[in-house]
Every structure is written in structure tokens, then in C-alpha cells.
Motif scaffolding. Structure first.
Motif, mmCIF file in Angstrom:
data_model
loop_
_atom_site.group_PDB
_atom_site.id
_atom_site.type_symbol
_atom_site.label_atom_id
_atom_site.label_comp_id
_atom_site.label_asym_id
_atom_site.label_seq_id
_atom_site.Cartn_x
_atom_site.Cartn_y
_atom_site.Cartn_z
ATOM 1 N N ARG A 68 -10.797 -8.104 -14.468
ATOM 2 C CA ARG A 68 -11.162 -8.465 -15.848
ATOM 3 C C ARG A 68 -9.884 -8.804 -16.591
ATOM 4 O O ARG A 68 -8.961 -7.993 -16.655
ATOM 5 N N GLY A 69 -9.803 -9.999 -17.163
ATOM 6 C CA GLY A 69 -8.590 -10.396 -17.863
ATOM 7 C C GLY A 69 -7.392 -10.328 -16.941
ATOM 8 O O GLY A 69 -7.385 -10.929 -15.870
ATOM 9 N N ASN A 70 -6.377 -9.553 -17.345
ATOM 10 C CA ASN A 70 -5.173 -9.402 -16.531
ATOM 11 C C ASN A 70 -5.253 -8.231 -15.561
ATOM 12 O O ASN A 70 -4.268 -7.908 -14.914
ATOM 13 N N VAL A 71 -6.393 -7.590 -15.484
ATOM 14 C CA VAL A 71 -6.561 -6.420 -14.618
ATOM 15 C C VAL A 71 -7.181 -6.836 -13.286
ATOM 16 O O VAL A 71 -8.185 -7.542 -13.251
ATOM 17 N N SER A 81 -18.948 -9.002 -38.020
ATOM 18 C CA SER A 81 -18.130 -9.374 -39.163
ATOM 19 C C SER A 81 -18.559 -10.719 -39.711
ATOM 20 O O SER A 81 -19.126 -11.536 -39.014
ATOM 21 N N CYS A 82 -18.254 -10.949 -40.951
ATOM 22 C CA CYS A 82 -18.478 -12.240 -41.582
ATOM 23 C C CYS A 82 -17.607 -13.263 -40.853
ATOM 24 O O CYS A 82 -16.386 -13.132 -40.818
ATOM 25 N N ALA A 83 -18.217 -14.262 -40.232
ATOM 26 C CA ALA A 83 -17.475 -15.231 -39.438
ATOM 27 C C ALA A 83 -16.463 -16.001 -40.281
ATOM 28 O O ALA A 83 -15.434 -16.427 -39.786
ATOM 29 N N ALA A 84 -16.754 -16.184 -41.544
ATOM 30 C CA ALA A 84 -15.846 -16.931 -42.402
ATOM 31 C C ALA A 84 -14.608 -16.116 -42.763
ATOM 32 O O ALA A 84 -13.594 -16.678 -43.140
ATOM 33 N N CYS A 85 -14.686 -14.787 -42.663
ATOM 34 C CA CYS A 85 -13.592 -13.923 -43.103
ATOM 35 C C CYS A 85 -12.790 -13.328 -41.956
ATOM 36 O O CYS A 85 -11.658 -12.941 -42.126
ATOM 37 N N TRP A 86 -13.403 -13.222 -40.795
ATOM 38 C CA TRP A 86 -12.776 -12.462 -39.718
ATOM 39 C C TRP A 86 -11.666 -13.238 -39.060
ATOM 40 O O TRP A 86 -11.754 -14.432 -38.836
ATOM 41 N N SER A 87 -10.592 -12.543 -38.768
ATOM 42 C CA SER A 87 -9.534 -13.094 -37.926
ATOM 43 C C SER A 87 -9.101 -11.968 -37.007
ATOM 44 O O SER A 87 -9.166 -10.796 -37.367
ATOM 45 N N PRO A 88 -8.675 -12.304 -35.786
ATOM 46 C CA PRO A 88 -8.282 -11.242 -34.854
ATOM 47 C C PRO A 88 -7.152 -10.401 -35.424
ATOM 48 O O PRO A 88 -6.266 -10.942 -36.091
ATOM 49 N N PRO A 89 -7.188 -9.091 -35.173
ATOM 50 C CA PRO A 89 -6.098 -8.246 -35.664
ATOM 51 C C PRO A 89 -4.791 -8.585 -34.967
ATOM 52 O O PRO A 89 -4.803 -9.049 -33.836
ATOM 53 N N SER A 90 -3.686 -8.388 -35.652
ATOM 54 C CA SER A 90 -2.384 -8.615 -35.043
ATOM 55 C C SER A 90 -2.161 -7.572 -33.956
ATOM 56 O O SER A 90 -2.613 -6.445 -34.071
ATOM 57 N N PRO A 91 -1.439 -7.962 -32.887
ATOM 58 C CA PRO A 91 -1.149 -6.978 -31.834
ATOM 59 C C PRO A 91 -0.377 -5.795 -32.383
ATOM 60 O O PRO A 91 0.457 -5.958 -33.262
ATOM 61 N N SER A 92 -0.666 -4.626 -31.841
ATOM 62 C CA SER A 92 0.062 -3.423 -32.244
ATOM 63 C C SER A 92 1.468 -3.473 -31.701
ATOM 64 O O SER A 92 1.691 -3.956 -30.590
ATOM 65 N N PRO A 93 2.444 -2.961 -32.433
ATOM 66 C CA PRO A 93 3.802 -2.875 -31.875
ATOM 67 C C PRO A 93 3.805 -1.886 -30.721
ATOM 68 O O PRO A 93 3.005 -0.950 -30.701
ATOM 69 N N PRO A 94 4.653 -2.119 -29.726
ATOM 70 C CA PRO A 94 4.680 -1.206 -28.550
ATOM 71 C C PRO A 94 5.067 0.200 -28.909
ATOM 72 O O PRO A 94 5.654 0.501 -29.880
ATOM 73 N N ASP A 121 -14.635 -11.434 -25.351
ATOM 74 C CA ASP A 121 -13.699 -12.504 -25.688
ATOM 75 C C ASP A 121 -12.388 -12.292 -24.923
ATOM 76 O O ASP A 121 -11.675 -11.316 -25.161
ATOM 77 N N PRO A 122 -12.030 -13.198 -24.004
ATOM 78 C CA PRO A 122 -10.832 -12.998 -23.176
ATOM 79 C C PRO A 122 -9.527 -12.874 -23.959
ATOM 80 O O PRO A 122 -8.560 -12.326 -23.446
ATOM 81 N N VAL A 123 -9.460 -13.377 -25.207
ATOM 82 C CA VAL A 123 -8.214 -13.257 -25.969
ATOM 83 C C VAL A 123 -8.141 -11.963 -26.769
ATOM 84 O O VAL A 123 -7.101 -11.643 -27.338
ATOM 85 N N ASP A 126 -8.887 -3.701 -21.871
ATOM 86 C CA ASP A 126 -8.052 -2.523 -22.125
ATOM 87 C C ASP A 126 -8.548 -1.250 -21.444
ATOM 88 O O ASP A 126 -7.790 -0.301 -21.298
ATOM 89 N N GLN A 127 -9.799 -1.199 -21.001
ATOM 90 C CA GLN A 127 -10.308 0.014 -20.375
ATOM 91 C C GLN A 127 -10.620 -0.177 -18.889
ATOM 92 O O GLN A 127 -10.978 0.775 -18.199
ATOM 93 N N ALA A 128 -10.463 -1.394 -18.379
ATOM 94 C CA ALA A 128 -10.852 -1.689 -16.997
ATOM 95 C C ALA A 128 -10.056 -0.874 -15.979
ATOM 96 O O ALA A 128 -10.629 -0.286 -15.058
ATOM 97 N N ALA A 129 -8.751 -0.837 -16.117
ATOM 98 C CA ALA A 129 -7.924 -0.088 -15.167
ATOM 99 C C ALA A 129 -8.192 1.416 -15.273
ATOM 100 O O ALA A 129 -8.198 2.126 -14.266
#
Length: 195
Positions: free
Chosen positions: A47-50, A182-195, A109-111, A117-120
Motif C-alpha cells: 500500500r503506497g510506499n509500504v 469536509s466542505c470540498a470548497a474549504c478543505w486542503s490537505p494538512p501540511s506534513p508534520s515536522p519529523p 487517497d494515495p497522496v 501509515d498503518q499498513a506496516a
């Protein structure tokens, strides 16, 4: 009354068993170059990168982890259905204590960071805590959007306004990611968390 000492033992039809073993040896060698192949070398969570080994097979064989597989172009088999969500809950005097795993991730959604994140973790039979109290949920909240912040008001046929809100929790291996519509007009993917 069960008589354990009278349980059937051995192989009822030894000639058929030997023939089945011979066929399996030939077929495994043809597909994988040798007769001795580890289960996880063929049966995978992809799944994804796993791409990791996983145990389990069809529930018809009474396996504890029931999974079905789809043959891949490279001859390996990728888990595609079966135990999708596993949860263990301990009910106590106060707050329940629970651990869960969502086999392939929260998102299709693959992106999305919650796609794989839970596959492994699932393949390794690991679980993460489930947050029950408001304090725990808020302590692990990554982002929360308020309907009041949305400029897009949606109207139902009866004229009442509504808004879909979004709450995204930490997509780490030690928390449970969840999101609502979520409201499709308002939603944007969250920024990646810092490591």
C-alpha cells in the motif's frame, strides 16, 4: 464426551498427500526458483510506499488473521481484503483502554499521509492506542477547522444552513487518525508534520 486419545492422527490417504506435496514443490520451484520460499516473501501488504511481509490466509482455513490476496504481476500476492480493522478493548471502572489498527490506512487517497501509515504496523501485528476522553483527543489533535471559519454556507432543500467540518488527528504510529467529511470548497490537505 471428547476422547482426545481417539482423535484421528496421521494422513488418511498418504499417496494423495505425497502427490500434492510433489505438485506444490514443482509449482513453487517454477514460480520462485526454489522449493523453500518463506510465506512473507510471497504474501505481502502493499500500500503506497509500504511493501512488507504479512501472515494470514483465508478464513476457510481457520487462520487467526483472515486475509485474501490478489496475485500481482511479479508473482507475489498482495493482501486485498480480510481483517481490515482490529481492536482490543478493556472495560474498566473508569475509561476504557483500547488499542486498534486499521490495516491499510485511513485514507484511500494515495497522496494522503494517512494512506499507508498503518499498513506496516498491521503486518507486524502492532496496535496503537485509541483516545476516548476529550482531553486525550485534544492533546493529540493536529488540526481543527471550525464551521464558523468557512465562507461557504450550504443550504439544504428546506433552507437550513449546514457545514461539514474537519478534524484531523496526528497521523503518527502512536495515535489514531480520523477525519470527518469536509466542505470540498474549504478543505486542503494538512501540511506534513515536522519529523
Amino acid at each position: 464426551m471428547t476422547r482426545l486419545t481417539q482423535t484421528l492422527r496421521g494422513i488418511r490417504q498418504p499417496a494423495k498427500a505425497v502427490e500434492a506435496l510433489r505438485w506444490a514443490t514443482i509449482e513453487t520451484t517454477r514460480k520462485f526458483g526454489q522449493a523453500s520460499v518463506a510465506w512473507g516473501d510471497v504474501h505481502r501488504v502493499r500500500r503506497g510506499n509500504v511493501d512488507v511481509p504479512v501472515g494470514g490466509y483465508s478464513g476457510t482455513l481457520s487462520c487467526f488473521r483472515a486475509l485474501s490476496y490478489e496475485e500481482q504481476p511479479d508473482g507475489k500476492r498482495a493482501a486485498n481484503s480480510g481483517d481490515g480493522r482490529v481492536m482490543a478493548v478493556e472495560f474498566g471502572a473508569r475509561v476504557p483502554r483500547a488499542y486498534s489498527i486499521l490495516a491499510y490506512g485511513q485514507s484511500t487517497d494515495p497522496v494522503s499521509p494517512n494512506h499507508d501509515d498503518q499498513a506496516a504496523m498491521f503486518a507486524r501485528s502492532e496496535f496503537k492506542p485509541v483516545w476516548f476522553t476529550a482531553d486525550d483527543v485534544l492533546a493529540h489533535t493536529k488540526r481543527q477547522d471550525s464551521p464558523a471559519a468557512c465562507p461557504h454556507r450550504h443550504l439544504l432543500p428546506d433552507g437550513n444552513a449546514f457545514h461539514f467540518s474537519l478534524v484531523v488527528y496526528h497521523p503518527t504510529s502512536r495515535s489514531i487518525p480520523r477525519c470527518s467529511i469536509s466542505c470540498a470548497a474549504c478543505w486542503s490537505p494538512p501540511s506534513p508534520s515536522p519529523p
